[in-house]
Design an enzyme around this catalytic site. Structure first.
Site, mmCIF file in Angstrom:
data_model
loop_
_atom_site.group_PDB
_atom_site.id
_atom_site.type_symbol
_atom_site.label_atom_id
_atom_site.label_comp_id
_atom_site.label_asym_id
_atom_site.label_seq_id
_atom_site.Cartn_x
_atom_site.Cartn_y
_atom_site.Cartn_z
ATOM 1 N N LYS A 99 168.853 90.742 -25.181
ATOM 2 C CA LYS A 99 168.751 92.147 -25.597
ATOM 3 C C LYS A 99 170.099 92.838 -25.478
ATOM 4 C CE LYS A 99 165.011 94.272 -24.704
ATOM 5 N NZ LYS A 99 163.875 94.847 -24.021
ATOM 6 N N ARG A 103 165.629 98.313 -18.856
ATOM 7 C CA ARG A 103 164.926 97.247 -19.560
ATOM 8 C C ARG A 103 165.440 95.875 -19.163
ATOM 9 N NH1 ARG A 103 162.673 99.260 -24.504
ATOM 10 N NH2 ARG A 103 163.081 101.484 -24.657
ATOM 11 N N GLY A 138 157.356 90.502 -22.874
ATOM 12 C CA GLY A 138 156.409 91.159 -21.978
ATOM 13 C C GLY A 138 156.308 90.537 -20.601
ATOM 14 N N MET A 190 158.672 90.305 -18.212
ATOM 15 C CA MET A 190 159.386 91.015 -17.146
ATOM 16 C C MET A 190 159.217 92.512 -17.340
ATOM 17 S SD MET A 190 162.661 88.624 -16.613
ATOM 18 C CE MET A 190 163.118 88.725 -18.310
ATOM 19 N N ARG A 210 166.830 90.899 -32.561
ATOM 20 C CA ARG A 210 167.140 89.521 -32.158
ATOM 21 C C ARG A 210 166.699 88.622 -33.299
ATOM 22 N NH1 ARG A 210 162.145 89.545 -27.977
ATOM 23 N NH2 ARG A 210 160.661 89.859 -29.618
ATOM 24 N N HIS A 217 151.000 91.802 -28.249
ATOM 25 C CA HIS A 217 151.348 90.847 -27.206
ATOM 26 C C HIS A 217 150.758 89.471 -27.503
ATOM 27 C CE1 HIS A 217 150.557 88.784 -23.354
ATOM 28 N NE2 HIS A 217 151.780 89.173 -23.095
ATOM 29 N N ARG A 239 153.304 45.840 -27.846
ATOM 30 C CA ARG A 239 152.766 45.357 -26.571
ATOM 31 C C ARG A 239 151.721 44.297 -26.898
ATOM 32 N NH1 ARG A 239 153.091 51.178 -25.334
ATOM 33 N NH2 ARG A 239 154.330 51.511 -23.451
ATOM 34 N N ARG A 298 156.980 42.273 -27.265
ATOM 35 C CA ARG A 298 157.186 42.101 -25.827
ATOM 36 C C ARG A 298 156.200 41.079 -25.278
ATOM 37 N NH1 ARG A 298 156.175 46.969 -21.841
ATOM 38 N NH2 ARG A 298 154.014 46.429 -22.236
ATOM 39 N N GLU A 306 164.173 48.135 -17.444
ATOM 40 C CA GLU A 306 163.198 49.079 -16.894
ATOM 41 C C GLU A 306 163.096 48.994 -15.372
ATOM 42 O OE1 GLU A 306 159.273 48.297 -18.448
ATOM 43 O OE2 GLU A 306 159.536 46.140 -18.369
ATOM 44 N N SER A 353 166.237 46.981 -24.527
ATOM 45 C CA SER A 353 165.410 48.135 -24.863
ATOM 46 C C SER A 353 165.022 48.801 -23.549
ATOM 47 C CB SER A 353 164.168 47.699 -25.631
ATOM 48 O OG SER A 353 163.356 48.827 -25.859
ATOM 49 N N ASN A 378 159.638 54.416 -19.051
ATOM 50 C CA ASN A 378 158.459 54.745 -18.233
ATOM 51 C C ASN A 378 158.605 54.088 -16.867
ATOM 52 O OD1 ASN A 378 157.476 55.838 -20.620
ATOM 53 N ND2 ASN A 378 156.297 54.011 -21.126
ATOM 54 N N ASP A 379 158.859 52.775 -16.885
ATOM 55 C CA ASP A 379 159.023 52.083 -15.602
ATOM 56 C C ASP A 379 160.327 52.477 -14.922
ATOM 57 O OD1 ASP A 379 156.887 50.382 -14.699
ATOM 58 O OD2 ASP A 379 157.076 49.375 -16.626
ATOM 59 N N CYS A 395 162.152 52.302 -25.685
ATOM 60 C CA CYS A 395 160.770 52.230 -26.151
ATOM 61 C C CYS A 395 159.800 52.885 -25.176
ATOM 62 C CB CYS A 395 160.368 50.783 -26.410
ATOM 63 S SG CYS A 395 160.446 49.754 -24.941
ATOM 64 N N TYR A 427 168.678 52.922 -31.530
ATOM 65 C CA TYR A 427 167.402 53.436 -32.040
ATOM 66 C C TYR A 427 166.540 53.973 -30.899
ATOM 67 C CZ TYR A 427 165.194 49.119 -30.386
ATOM 68 O OH TYR A 427 164.733 48.091 -29.604
HETATM 69 C C1 PEP Z 1 158.288 51.300 -20.214
HETATM 70 O O1 PEP Z 1 158.135 50.951 -19.047
HETATM 71 O O2 PEP Z 1 158.973 52.274 -20.550
HETATM 72 C C2 PEP Z 1 157.601 50.582 -21.295
HETATM 73 C C3 PEP Z 1 157.842 50.866 -22.553
HETATM 74 O O3 PEP Z 1 156.682 49.650 -20.939
HETATM 75 P P1 PEP Z 1 155.217 50.000 -20.440
HETATM 76 O O4 PEP Z 1 154.985 51.438 -20.683
HETATM 77 O O5 PEP Z 1 154.301 49.130 -21.232
HETATM 78 O O6 PEP Z 1 155.286 49.615 -19.006
HETATM 79 MG MG MG Z 2 157.318 48.994 -18.624
#
Ligand code: PEP
Ligand code: MG
Length: 902
Positions: A29, A98, A107, A109, A343, A459, A582, A637, A767, A786, A790-791, A854, A874
């Protein structure tokens, strides 16, 4: 900082000193007020206290040294410029205080208007307003109300109550019917309420009012709803808000005054034209709160042509200047137009694409910039389904299509109930007369929001659009009765728990559940809607921007897909290969029996027989996938989960065996299975016998899979296709693991592939943290990496993937340890660092090493930008996220350093 620097540090900026690029310091603002001031637009004079001052205040609980003096100096200069002193009994200057953070938080704050009014200056204000006592007392009662609520936490309902009481006494339902005496009486009542709750009289000293209001705005940064909003919108918790102190102008001085909100294009559809609401004889908060019914902005032409023309002129200038849709708040004080805010306006996902396309056509921006103006979250929203209305669905009411989407759910009338039912997994529609910032929790929990009052700028509308949540506002045929938990419409009564459907595009409301149909954007991606023939501005705009993103991006986008059908869909959505197939589902269903045989095998022959029986089944699976992905790489995999996951759960098996034994049945096989399950039980299966470890321990398992992959590739290639398999080994932590698997695999591949021309790559997932840290060694044995983020997140943080999000993440989010789950968006500093190290060291050891990701992060917009910056080749994500990743990869490629596009 030394004390001298602290004293000299500049915490206050006059509007003439700032500009729009100083949002970090002056908030959105403040920066835009400064920009408009410098453009020569009619902005009331004022100054901005920086976000740094707020940060210092929040860190120490007191105003930083030097701030008070700087405020004093700027106030004096404001007083000089206006020729009035703050709260002067005869001719008072009044100011508004303000909030204004870097990112808009509508709205969430606080704001206090009319600061400077007291028992004496109220008389001066009446004189200033040509003897308009009603106006002066109305302004004073508003100050006590806002100040009480905001600064001193006096419950707002008490003021509302007293106001209702005054209206009742006068026999009216409209504030406008209260006269000066009524309002003077109301001021008295408000003061009593103030005293009762605070133990002190309403402060009469103008400067004290100002200081307390500034402090309250600082503190409102940490108000519960603001914290919640930031979390929802992923706004960092440590930015703080700036505070704008602005000379008051009044929209409530009579019929030739008023206030309004406007957009330079339709923020819902993107259509050209002006959109907005105007409310005569009112102050700004009346419009935004949706409390009184506004008229369309176009009506202003009739009411005050001169101001209307000037406003249109300014709007055109602002659009040209900002090269984007602007939203504007303005006030007209006795025929004089004042700009209170502008804005770059929030807009729906559809409008974002359409407007970006229009601006390119108008020559205001280029395609790189257009790409920057949209984002993956918006695209994901456009892929939601819409209502399928080819049946006999008659709307029961129609309101404003305030935020698009199609939502059905059970009606609830309070935020608390919305949260409760949503936690039980119910889809709910929050129905209110109008929403206010306290409804935020319920709005987040609900599928959609329906209000009976308020327009596109209410709002509910603004917040819902920001969240991408379906909203219909101002459906005034609906009569909402919150205490009775029901609404009536067209002679029917709808109770809490009944299902309604709302269409946030058309504004229509239906009783019952309406079926949904896929979005046009999905049809476009699937190739069933030709963008050149579609008469839909949105599809054309999406096509144009996606084409540019694809041309610009450096990251390829692959999909995680395990079946032929998924692979086909991913390909239609633009996937350039499969980044993760998988193979575990290939061990499920009617194949369980074979897996049990494999696990229970007592001899090499029994095991080999079970594997031999699995081989053709797996080969057929791969054939199907390779055919669908003809010519594109498919990363398969090898099996990852612990094998006991394919057996029945221990408790169930134990009960079954006991029951069967009781009945005297032959349970030899079940007993063997039970013994195996007991033997294989693991306390921490995620850290147990899984991934590459299975391959090293169970003879022939990986070999069978490698053979199935190679044979499938050969078959597809011999049939005239082109299969490009990449075999990926999971959970590798040491190069020796990979080398062992690879040596065996290469032998099989050589044997199967022969002279077919098929080429099979062998690589690994990264991983396990140790793999990331020894990536240089691992790269010697891997043709690609790759990242299994997640792991890598699970093991990097030591957070169980399956447990923590429900168990305690709320506390981590509350404490700001992270702003978003690291399983959702990559933790750049920790897990991301592991990725970066592995990428650099892997490529140093093997130049040109192919790198991808992945884990789930591959489809997360923020994370895609990170992977681009690390130089991966990728990202791979679920098929439905592929367009989002393509768009974000394009955005990452054209991104300019330091820009933000929230
Ligand atoms: C991961 O661990 O990121 C993965 C792609 O394998 P998964 O989720 O199957 O363990
Ligand atoms: Mg994994």
């Amino acid at each position: 900082m030394t004390s001298q620097e602290t004293v000299d540090h500049k915490y206050v900026y006059d509007f003439a000193e700032g500009n729009r690029d100083l949002k970090d310091l002056l908030g959105g603002k403040g920066a835009n007020l400064a920009e408009m001031t410098n453009l020569g637009l009619p902005v009331p004079p004022g100054f901005t206290i920086t976000t740094e001052a707020c940060q210092a205040y929040l860190a120490t609980g007191r105003e930083p040294d030097g701030l008070a003096g700087q405020i004093e100096a700027h106030l004096e200069s404001l007083e000089r410029g206006m020729g009035r002193r703050l709260g002067d009994p005869h001719d008072p200057l009044l100011v508004s205080v303000r909030s204004g953070a870097k990112f808009s938080m509508p709205g969430m704050m606080e704001t206090v208007l009319n600061v400077g009014l007291n028992d004496r200056s109220v008389v001066g204000l009446a004189a200033q307003a040509g003897g308009n006592e009603r106006f002066a007392w109305d302004s004073y009662r508003r100050l006590i109300q806002m100040f009480g609520k905001t600064v001193c936490e006096v419950p707002g309902e008490e003021f509302e109550h007293a106001l209702d009481e005054a209206k009742r006494a006068r026999g009216t339902t409209s504030d406008l019917d209260l006269d000066a005496d009524d309002l003077r009486g109301l001021v008295g009542a408000y003061k009593k309420i103030f005293l009762k709750h605070t133990g002190r009289d309403f402060p009469q000293e103008p400067r004290e009012q100002l200081d307390l209001a500034i402090r309250a705005v600082f503190e409102s940064w940490n108000a519960e709803r603001a914290v919640l909003y930031r979390r929802q919108e992923r706004i960092p918790a440590d930015l703080g808000t700036a505070v704008n102190v602005v000379a008051m102008v009044f929209g409530n001085l009579g019929p030739d005054s008023g206030t309004g909100v406007a957009f330079t294009r339709d923020p819902a559809s993107g259509a050209q034209g002006i959109y907005g609401d105007y409310l005569a004889n009112a102050q700004g908060e009346d419009v935004v709160a949706g409390i009184r019914n506004t008229v369309p902005l176009q009506d202003l032409e009739r009411l005050d042509k001169r101001s209307y023309d000037e406003l249109l002129d300014i709007m055109a200038r602002l659009e040209g200047h900002y090269r984007d849709l602007c939203d504007i708040e303005f006030t007209i004080e006795r025929g004089k137009l004042w700009m209170l805010q502008t804005r770059v306006g929030k807009r729906t996902a559809a409008a974002a694409f359409v407007i970006a396309g229009q601006l390119v056509d108008e020559g205001l921006i280029d395609l790189d910039e257009a790409l920057h103006r949209v984002n993956g979250a918006q695209l994901a929203q456009l892929m939601f389904p819409r209502f399928q209305l080819d049946h006999d669905f008659e709307p029961v009411a129609r309101g404003v299509g305030a935020s698009p989407g199609a939502a059905s759910g059970k009606v609830v009338f309070t935020s608390a109930r919305a949260v409760e039912l949503a936690a039980e997994g119910e889809a709910v529609i929050l129905v209110r007369r109008e929403t206010n910032p306290d409804d935020l929790n319920g709005m987040i929990a609900a599928r959609g929001i329906l209000t009976s009052r308020g327009g596109k700028t209410s709002h509910a509308a603004v917040v819902a659009r920001g969240m991408g949540k379906t909203c219909v506002s101002g459906a005034d045929e609906i009569d909402v009765n919150v205490p009775a938990k029901r609404f009536t419409v067209a002679g029917q009564t709808v109770h809490e728990g009944d299902v309604v459907s709302i269409d946030g595009t058309t504004g229509k409301v239906y009783l019952g559940e309406v079926p949904v149909t896929p979005s046009e954007v999905v049809r476009y991606f699937e190739g069933t809607l030709d963008p050149h023939e579609a008469d839909d501005a949105l599809v054309k705009a999406v096509h144009r921007i996606m084409t540019h993103a694809d041309a610009a991006r450096r990251l390829a986008v692959r999909a995680n897909a395990d079946t032929g059908a998924d692979a086909a869909r991913a390909r239609r959505f633009g996937a350039q290969g499969i980044g993760l197939c998988r193979t575990e589902h290939m061990f499920l269903g009617d194949r369980r029996e074979l897996v049990e045989r494999l696990i229970l095998a007592r001899t090499d022959t029994e095991r080999a027989d079970a594997l031999a029986a699995l081989l053709p089944l797996q080969r057929d699976d791969f054939v199907e996938i390779f055919r669908e992905m003809d010519g594109l790489p498919v990363t398969v995999r090898l099996i990852d989960p612990p094998l006991h996951e394919f057996l029945p759960p221990l408790e169930q098996l134990a009960v079954d065996v006991a029951v069967a034994q009781e009945r005297g049945e032959d349970v030899a096989k079940e007993e063997a299975l039970l013994a195996a399950v007991r033997r294989m039980h693991e306390e921490n299966p995620m850290l147990g016998l899984r991934g590459v470890r299975l391959g090293l321990v169970i003879p022939g398992l990986f070999a069978m899979q490698v053979r199935a992959i190679a044979e499938a590739a050969v078959r597809v290639t011999r049939d005239g296709g082109s299969a490009c398999p990449e075999i990926m080994v999971p959970l590798v932590g040491a190069v020796q693991e990979l080398e062992t698997v690879r040596a065996e695999a290469e032998k099989i591949i050589a044997e199967v592939v022969g002279d077919s021309g098929v080429e099979v790559l062998i690589g690994t997932m990264i991983e396990v943290p140790r793999a990331a840290l020894t990536a240089g060694q691992i790269a010697e044995a891997a043709q690609f990496f790759s990242f299994g983020t997640n792991d890598l997140t699970q093991m990097g943080w030591g957070f169980s993937r399956d447990d923590v999000e429900g168990a305690f993440f709320w506390r981590y989010l509350e404490l700001g340890i992270f702003g978003i789950s690291p399983f959702e968006s990559i933790d750049r500093d920790g897990v991301g660092r592991l990725v970066r190290i592995a990428a650099e060291e892997g490529r140093a050891a093997r130049p040109g090493l192919k790198l991808g990701v992945c884990g789930e992060h591959g489809g997360d917009p923020e994370s895609v930008h990170f992977f681009h910056s690390v130089g991966l080749d990728y990202v791979s994500c679920s098929p439905f996220r592929v367009p989002v990743a393509r768009l974000e990869a394009g955005r990452a490629a054209v991104e300019t350093v330091g820009s933000d596009s929230r």
